[in-house]
Design a protein around this motif. Structure first.
Motif, PDB file in Angstrom:
ATOM      1  N   CYS A  78       1.208  -1.613  -0.334  1.00  0.00           N
ATOM      2  CA  CYS A  78       0.017   0.211   0.001  1.00  0.00           C
ATOM      3  C   CYS A  78       0.844   1.630  -0.157  1.00  0.00           C
ATOM      4  O   CYS A  78       2.482   1.363   0.306  1.00  0.00           O
ATOM      5  CB  CYS A  78      -0.935   0.178   1.176  1.00  0.00           C
ATOM      6  SG  CYS A  78      -2.266  -1.309   1.410  1.00  0.00           S
ATOM      7  N   PRO A  79       0.418   2.569  -0.410  1.00  0.00           N
ATOM      8  CA  PRO A  79       0.896   4.115  -0.352  1.00  0.00           C
ATOM      9  C   PRO A  79       1.751   4.140   1.173  1.00  0.00           C
ATOM     10  O   PRO A  79       0.922   3.848   2.008  1.00  0.00           O
ATOM     11  CB  PRO A  79       0.160   4.530  -0.651  1.00  0.00           C
ATOM     12  CG  PRO A  79      -1.146   3.303  -1.771  1.00  0.00           C
ATOM     13  CD  PRO A  79      -0.721   2.587  -0.676  1.00  0.00           C
ATOM     14  N   GLY A  80       2.932   4.403   0.825  1.00  0.00           N
ATOM     15  CA  GLY A  80       3.899   4.324   1.534  1.00  0.00           C
ATOM     16  C   GLY A  80       4.173   3.211   3.286  1.00  0.00           C
ATOM     17  O   GLY A  80       4.938   3.242   4.072  1.00  0.00           O
ATOM     18  N   VAL A  81       4.080   1.384   2.105  1.00  0.00           N
ATOM     19  CA  VAL A  81       4.197   0.413   3.675  1.00  0.00           C
ATOM     20  C   VAL A  81       5.812   0.770   3.072  1.00  0.00           C
ATOM     21  O   VAL A  81       6.977   0.424   4.168  1.00  0.00           O
ATOM     22  CB  VAL A  81       3.460  -0.342   2.982  1.00  0.00           C
ATOM     23  CG1 VAL A  81       3.968  -2.143   3.756  1.00  0.00           C
ATOM     24  CG2 VAL A  81       1.835  -0.458   3.440  1.00  0.00           C
ATOM     25  N   LEU A  82       6.087   0.306   2.132  1.00  0.00           N
ATOM     26  CA  LEU A  82       7.668   0.274   2.101  1.00  0.00           C
ATOM     27  C   LEU A  82       8.872   0.787   2.085  1.00  0.00           C
ATOM     28  O   LEU A  82       9.436   1.012   2.978  1.00  0.00           O
ATOM     29  CB  LEU A  82       8.242   0.026   0.286  1.00  0.00           C
ATOM     30  CG  LEU A  82       7.907  -0.971   0.032  1.00  0.00           C
ATOM     31  CD1 LEU A  82       7.701  -1.578  -1.345  1.00  0.00           C
ATOM     32  CD2 LEU A  82       7.982  -2.539   0.802  1.00  0.00           C
ATOM     33  N   ASP A  83       7.801   2.610   1.806  1.00  0.00           N
ATOM     34  CA  ASP A  83       9.410   4.077   3.041  1.00  0.00           C
ATOM     35  C   ASP A  83       9.395   3.807   4.467  1.00  0.00           C
ATOM     36  O   ASP A  83      10.184   4.096   4.880  1.00  0.00           O
ATOM     37  CB  ASP A  83       8.204   4.966   2.617  1.00  0.00           C
ATOM     38  CG  ASP A  83       8.325   5.380   0.987  1.00  0.00           C
ATOM     39  OD1 ASP A  83       9.106   4.689   0.225  1.00  0.00           O
ATOM     40  OD2 ASP A  83       7.467   6.708   0.323  1.00  0.00           O
ATOM     41  N   THR A  84       7.985   3.202   5.109  1.00  0.00           N
ATOM     42  CA  THR A  84       7.799   2.935   6.435  1.00  0.00           C
ATOM     43  C   THR A  84       8.437   2.391   7.288  1.00  0.00           C
ATOM     44  O   THR A  84       9.754   1.799   8.103  1.00  0.00           O
ATOM     45  CB  THR A  84       6.504   2.926   6.983  1.00  0.00           C
ATOM     46  OG1 THR A  84       5.610   3.872   6.573  1.00  0.00           O
ATOM     47  CG2 THR A  84       6.380   2.358   8.468  1.00  0.00           C
ATOM     48  N   LEU A  85       9.240   0.975   5.880  1.00  0.00           N
ATOM     49  CA  LEU A  85       9.892  -0.018   6.605  1.00  0.00           C
ATOM     50  C   LEU A  85      11.181   0.045   5.900  1.00  0.00           C
ATOM     51  O   LEU A  85      11.686  -0.829   7.137  1.00  0.00           O
ATOM     52  CB  LEU A  85       9.077  -1.298   5.611  1.00  0.00           C
ATOM     53  CG  LEU A  85       8.066  -2.463   6.110  1.00  0.00           C
ATOM     54  CD1 LEU A  85       7.362  -3.413   5.012  1.00  0.00           C
ATOM     55  CD2 LEU A  85       7.402  -1.770   7.795  1.00  0.00           C
ATOM     56  N   ARG A  86      11.447   0.742   5.049  1.00  0.00           N
ATOM     57  CA  ARG A  86      12.857   0.504   4.370  1.00  0.00           C
ATOM     58  C   ARG A  86      12.986   1.642   6.127  1.00  0.00           C
ATOM     59  O   ARG A  86      14.437   1.504   5.915  1.00  0.00           O
ATOM     60  CB  ARG A  86      12.573   1.561   3.187  1.00  0.00           C
ATOM     61  CG  ARG A  86      12.446   0.130   2.047  1.00  0.00           C
ATOM     62  CD  ARG A  86      13.173   0.981   0.841  1.00  0.00           C
ATOM     63  NE  ARG A  86      12.859  -0.340  -0.471  1.00  0.00           N
ATOM     64  CZ  ARG A  86      11.593  -0.491  -0.980  1.00  0.00           C
ATOM     65  NH1 ARG A  86      11.052   0.727  -1.490  1.00  0.00           N
ATOM     66  NH2 ARG A  86      11.609  -1.407  -1.891  1.00  0.00           N
ATOM     67  N   ALA A  87      12.671   2.955   6.257  1.00  0.00           N
ATOM     68  CA  ALA A  87      12.858   4.160   7.233  1.00  0.00           C
ATOM     69  C   ALA A  87      13.652   3.697   9.160  1.00  0.00           C
ATOM     70  O   ALA A  87      14.698   3.896   8.945  1.00  0.00           O
ATOM     71  CB  ALA A  87      11.997   5.523   7.153  1.00  0.00           C
ATOM     72  N   ARG A  88      12.692   2.695   8.583  1.00  0.00           N
ATOM     73  CA  ARG A  88      13.119   1.892   9.767  1.00  0.00           C
ATOM     74  C   ARG A  88      13.983   0.972   9.682  1.00  0.00           C
ATOM     75  O   ARG A  88      14.907   1.109  10.765  1.00  0.00           O
ATOM     76  CB  ARG A  88      11.910   0.809  10.388  1.00  0.00           C
ATOM     77  CG  ARG A  88      11.373   0.598  11.861  1.00  0.00           C
ATOM     78  CD  ARG A  88      12.088   0.800  13.111  1.00  0.00           C
ATOM     79  NE  ARG A  88      12.194   0.130  14.038  1.00  0.00           N
ATOM     80  CZ  ARG A  88      12.631   1.131  14.944  1.00  0.00           C
ATOM     81  NH1 ARG A  88      12.815   2.153  15.042  1.00  0.00           N
ATOM     82  NH2 ARG A  88      13.218  -0.113  16.311  1.00  0.00           N
TER      83      ARG A  88
END
Length: 120
Positions: A78-88
């Protein structure tokens, strides 16, 4: 099911469930007497929340991606999921590097201190 039953099934506390509800991660219907009533999917929802917390995601991030979670623990892109996981992951990598450096410094301090003891 009532909050006590959900807590028992999910292996958590009623207090934690109330917190999840307060921060928008979990929803409940209210009976006429004010008691919370959860549907059967709440058990899996709590497990998903706990899994995402275990990888260090804060509740504000979990709230953004929890609807993309599947019962098997996978997430839709979903939008933002990969960005959130990569940032973590980037944060965890930085912390790991800091811990590695701290460990090396501590080992050096031990070695230096031991060398000053002389023969025992």
């Amino acid at each position: 099911m009532l909050i006590g039953e959900l807590a028992r099934r999910a292996g958590t506390t009623e207090r934690l469930l109330r917190y999840y509800e307060r921060v928008g991660l979990l929803t409940a219907q209210r009976r006429d007497n004010g008691y919370r009533e959860y549907d059967t999917g709440a058990v899996e929802r709590v497990r998903q929340i706990r899994e995402l917390l275990s990888v260090g995601l804060p509740t504000r991030e979990i709230r953004r991606i929890i609807d993309c979670a599947h019962p098997d623990g996978t997430l839709d892109a979903c939008p933002g999921v990969l960005d959130t996981l990569r940032a973590r992951l980037t944060e965890l990598d930085a912390r790991a590097a800091e811990l590695t450096a701290a460990r090396a410094a501590l080992r050096q301090a031990i070695t230096t201190t031991e060398s000053r003891l002389g023969p025992v």
